[in-house]
Scaffold this motif. Sequence first.
Motif, PDB file in Angstrom:
ATOM      1  N   UNK A   1       0.465  22.622 150.477  1.00 32.03           N
ATOM      2  CA  UNK A   1       0.838  21.249 150.198  1.00 32.03           C
ATOM      3  C   UNK A   1       2.320  21.063 150.502  1.00 32.03           C
ATOM      4  N   UNK A   2       2.651  19.969 151.195  1.00 35.26           N
ATOM      5  CA  UNK A   2       4.049  19.610 151.439  1.00 35.26           C
ATOM      6  C   UNK A   2       4.211  18.124 151.162  1.00 35.26           C
ATOM      7  N   UNK A   3       5.405  17.751 150.766  1.00 40.39           N
ATOM      8  CA  UNK A   3       5.705  16.349 150.508  1.00 40.39           C
ATOM      9  C   UNK A   3       7.199  16.136 150.666  1.00 40.39           C
ATOM     10  N   UNK A   4       7.570  15.068 151.341  1.00 42.70           N
ATOM     11  CA  UNK A   4       8.976  14.734 151.527  1.00 42.70           C
ATOM     12  C   UNK A   4       9.100  13.213 151.504  1.00 42.70           C
ATOM     13  N   UNK A   5       9.798  12.693 150.503  1.00 44.18           N
ATOM     14  CA  UNK A   5      10.022  11.258 150.376  1.00 44.18           C
ATOM     15  C   UNK A   5      11.521  11.016 150.481  1.00 44.18           C
ATOM     16  N   UNK A   6      11.904  10.122 151.377  1.00 40.79           N
ATOM     17  CA  UNK A   6      13.310   9.839 151.631  1.00 40.79           C
ATOM     18  C   UNK A   6      13.732   8.522 150.963  1.00 40.79           C
ATOM     19  N   UNK A   7      15.018   8.374 150.672  1.00 45.50           N
ATOM     20  CA  UNK A   7      15.510   7.144 150.040  1.00 45.50           C
ATOM     21  C   UNK A   7      15.246   5.877 150.857  1.00 45.50           C
ATOM     22  N   UNK A   8      15.139   6.008 152.180  1.00 44.52           N
ATOM     23  CA  UNK A   8      14.888   4.827 153.014  1.00 44.52           C
ATOM     24  C   UNK A   8      13.429   4.386 153.000  1.00 44.52           C
ATOM     25  N   UNK A   9      12.583   5.083 152.240  1.00 38.81           N
ATOM     26  CA  UNK A   9      11.168   4.729 152.152  1.00 38.81           C
ATOM     27  C   UNK A   9      10.281   5.529 153.081  1.00 38.81           C
ATOM     28  N   UNK A  10      10.849   6.286 153.989  1.00 40.77           N
ATOM     29  CA  UNK A  10      10.023   7.108 154.877  1.00 40.77           C
ATOM     30  C   UNK A  10       9.501   8.314 154.092  1.00 40.77           C
ATOM     31  N   UNK A  11       8.379   8.814 154.522  1.00 38.71           N
ATOM     32  CA  UNK A  11       7.779   9.945 153.821  1.00 38.71           C
ATOM     33  C   UNK A  11       6.846  10.694 154.751  1.00 38.71           C
ATOM     34  N   UNK A  12       6.499  11.891 154.340  1.00 40.47           N
ATOM     35  CA  UNK A  12       5.400  12.618 154.962  1.00 40.47           C
ATOM     36  C   UNK A  12       4.848  13.578 153.934  1.00 40.47           C
ATOM     37  N   UNK A  13       3.558  13.778 154.013  1.00 38.40           N
ATOM     38  CA  UNK A  13       2.924  14.752 153.140  1.00 38.40           C
ATOM     39  C   UNK A  13       1.709  15.328 153.842  1.00 38.40           C
ATOM     40  N   UNK A  14       1.308  16.475 153.370  1.00 40.32           N
ATOM     41  CA  UNK A  14       0.121  17.127 153.913  1.00 40.32           C
ATOM     42  C   UNK A  14      -0.432  18.060 152.844  1.00 40.32           C
ATOM     43  N   UNK A  15      -1.726  18.249 152.872  1.00 38.29           N
ATOM     44  CA  UNK A  15      -2.324  19.279 152.027  1.00 38.29           C
ATOM     45  C   UNK A  15      -3.596  19.786 152.673  1.00 38.29           C
ATOM     46  N   UNK A  16      -3.975  20.969 152.256  1.00 37.22           N
ATOM     47  CA  UNK A  16      -5.231  21.570 152.690  1.00 37.22           C
ATOM     48  C   UNK A  16      -5.864  22.223 151.482  1.00 37.22           C
ATOM     49  N   UNK A  17      -7.163  22.030 151.342  1.00 38.63           N
ATOM     50  CA  UNK A  17      -7.867  22.646 150.222  1.00 38.63           C
ATOM     51  C   UNK A  17      -8.716  23.821 150.705  1.00 38.63           C
ATOM     52  N   UNK A  18      -9.143  24.635 149.773  1.00 39.87           N
ATOM     53  CA  UNK A  18      -9.892  25.850 150.093  1.00 39.87           C
ATOM     54  C   UNK A  18     -11.225  25.549 150.782  1.00 39.87           C
ATOM     55  N   UNK A  19     -11.749  24.345 150.612  1.00 38.38           N
ATOM     56  CA  UNK A  19     -13.022  23.992 151.244  1.00 38.38           C
ATOM     57  C   UNK A  19     -12.836  23.345 152.615  1.00 38.38           C
ATOM     58  N   UNK A  20     -11.620  23.405 153.166  1.00 42.56           N
ATOM     59  CA  UNK A  20     -11.392  22.951 154.531  1.00 42.56           C
ATOM     60  C   UNK A  20     -10.934  21.516 154.684  1.00 42.56           C
ATOM     61  N   UNK A  21     -10.763  20.783 153.603  1.00 44.98           N
ATOM     62  CA  UNK A  21     -10.248  19.420 153.717  1.00 44.98           C
ATOM     63  C   UNK A  21      -8.769  19.502 154.068  1.00 44.98           C
ATOM     64  N   UNK A  22      -8.378  18.739 155.101  1.00 48.85           N
ATOM     65  CA  UNK A  22      -6.980  18.691 155.529  1.00 48.85           C
ATOM     66  C   UNK A  22      -6.551  17.236 155.621  1.00 48.85           C
TER      67      UNK A  22
END
Length: 124
Positions: A33-54
């Motif tokens: 899991x990753x997450x990055x939220x910036x003060x300007x409102x931009x963001x990105x996130x990602x996660x993967x679960x053990x059952x293959x959901x990405x």
Amino acid sequence: MKTVFALVALSVVAVYAAPAPADADAQAAIVSQTSDVQPDGSFNYAFESANGIKVEDQGTIKSIKVPKLDETGRQIGEDNVQVSVQTGSFQYQAPDGQIITLKYIADENGFQPQGDHLPVAPSA
């Protein structure tokens, strides 16, 4: 408005990303899991679960010009409006074993999904 748009887009992702819960799926651990939220409102996130959901999602705020109208609907100028732009994808295994992948962009033109499992409108 941008918050409502972002919530709608994320709700769509959440609904489509999760297959019908089965015992194994309900207990699947998050393996990355990753997450990055910036003060300007931009963001990105990602996660993967053990059952293959990405899931991956990136968002920015963009300024666009929209027509400014009077009470009769006649254009009397332009306004700058801030809109949320999101791009991302999600993937999961369907009950029949097929890997379903959906990529999307959500911006001032609406939610625009793409995936091999989705119907495509005929070209004009």
